[in-house]
Design a protein around this motif. Structure first.
Motif, mmCIF file in Angstrom:
data_model
loop_
_atom_site.group_PDB
_atom_site.id
_atom_site.type_symbol
_atom_site.label_atom_id
_atom_site.label_comp_id
_atom_site.label_asym_id
_atom_site.label_seq_id
_atom_site.Cartn_x
_atom_site.Cartn_y
_atom_site.Cartn_z
ATOM 1 N N SER A 291 4.323 -0.201 -0.552
ATOM 2 C CA SER A 291 3.219 0.470 -1.235
ATOM 3 C C SER A 291 2.070 -0.476 -1.565
ATOM 4 C CB SER A 291 3.720 1.150 -2.512
ATOM 5 O OG SER A 291 4.212 0.190 -3.442
ATOM 6 N N SER A 292 2.351 -1.769 -1.642
ATOM 7 C CA SER A 292 1.283 -2.742 -1.885
ATOM 8 C C SER A 292 1.755 -4.119 -1.458
ATOM 9 C CB SER A 292 0.897 -2.770 -3.362
ATOM 10 O OG SER A 292 1.917 -3.373 -4.135
ATOM 11 N N GLN A 293 0.800 -4.966 -1.141
ATOM 12 C CA GLN A 293 1.144 -6.350 -0.790
ATOM 13 C C GLN A 293 1.731 -7.071 -1.992
ATOM 14 O OE1 GLN A 293 -2.059 -8.584 0.931
ATOM 15 N NE2 GLN A 293 -0.821 -10.410 1.287
#
Length: 339
Positions: A291-293
């Motif tokens: 969902s995110s780095q």
């Protein structure tokens, strides 16, 4: 600050500590500087409160309070602070003990708001009566912790025996706490000591540390402090963000605080990934990671490090980290005498 009146209130927050609380209380009542011992039974389901009362030495210094519902160490300690009056406060965990003469060493000098000594870390079961262990007499070598040194000293490192400075158990000036409106953050069940100490140092507290040893801590695999929940990590990282809002912090202090926040936040992300995997399966966990780095990097690094370490153990390249029977939180230079 004047040390003319060195009366100490020892605060013991206890949950299901019937097996150890009497030793902790006895070690506190033995010290002549101790004017009050306040035990807060934090919703125990055993006989902690009754055992604590039975440890009374008849001097009138012991008070036992009880919370019907477990609220956590911050709430218990704040309740004890509110119910006591001594000018100095000392925290004692319910399964630990003071070494004889501890406060005499800590009160040598009138130049501090917080004063902490070394901690003798004793593996549970490694010796018969841990209170009989004689600590080496380390040279005091007093030093003062600034904000950056303190926060940096709370970043744990993989495969290094834990020794964060937030484990310190200082004597605290009540006047300093009251002047700055400081108490334990009751939203925290992990890192509540670290948060209070960091906020105090940020407000100008003189935090003195000596290397001589006056506190004995029993290291248990099943200790309450080692059984924190995933959300406890998130709350601690959020507490760092709140500290960053202190306008007076110089940029160097904010930089090390950001490192600590990332360190804790990354541990939270990895733990949360593993929780999601256990509860909802690999697909949901992968979706969370991707969902995110900010999620992906610490999760990949953490999982890879765990897998590699397990592999290396299987092939004999590294051994499982063993807790030594006795060690000290801070390295010290021995004077050749015994405490």
């Amino acid at each position: 600050m004047s040390m003319m009146k060195s009366e100490v209130c020892v605060i013991i927050a206890a949950k299901n500590a019937a097996a150890t609380i009497a030793v902790a209380i006895a070690s506190a009542l033995r010290e002549p500087e101790v004017a009050e011992v306040v035990v807060v039974d934090d919703g125990s389901t055993d006989g902690t409160a009754d055992v604590a009362r039975s440890a009374d030495d008849g001097s009138g210094r012991l008070t036992v309070m009880r919370l019907d519902v477990n609220r956590g160490p911050s709430v218990a300690r704040n309740a004890a602070i509110a119910g006591s009056k001594s000018p100095f406060i000392a925290i004692l965990d319910a399964d630990d003990f003071f070494l004889e003469g501890r406060f005499r060493s800590l009160f040598a000098g009138a130049d501090w708001d917080f004063a902490a000594d070394n901690i003798m870390l004793i593996r549970d079961g490694a010796t018969g009566d841990a209170t009989k262990i004689v600590a080496p007499e380390f040279a005091a070598d007093p030093e003062f912790l600034d904000f950056e040194r303190f926060v940096e000293g709370n970043i744990a490192r993989r495969r290094v025996q834990r020794g964060e400075l937030g484990f310190l158990k200082p004597v605290i000036s009540r006047a300093f706490l009251d002047h700055h409106g400081l108490r334990y953050d009751e939203s925290l069940r992990l890192g509540e000591d670290y948060e209070l100490y960091a906020r105090a140092v940020a407000r100008g507290a003189r935090f003195k540390v000596i290397r001589s040893c006056g506190y004995g801590a029993i290291v248990r695999a099943d200790s309450l402090s080692g059984r924190h929940k995933t959300q406890d990590l998130k709350r601690l990282a959020d507490a760092d963000l709140a500290l960053l809002a202190i306008d007076s912090l110089p940029e160097g202090s904010k930089a090390v605080l950001r490192r600590h926040e990332r360190h804790v936040r990354d541990k939270y992300r990895l733990r949360n990934f593993l929780d999601v995997k256990a509860e909802r399966g690999l697909a949901s966990a992968a979706a969370y990671a991707l969902s995110s780095q900010s999620n992906l990097v610490p999760i990949v690094q953490g999982v890879a490090a765990d897998k590699l370490e397990a592999l290396f153990r299987r092939v004999g390249l590294v051994s499982r980290q063993n807790v030594p029977p006795l060690r000290f939180l801070m390295a010290g230079t021995s004077t050749g005498k015994e405490h």
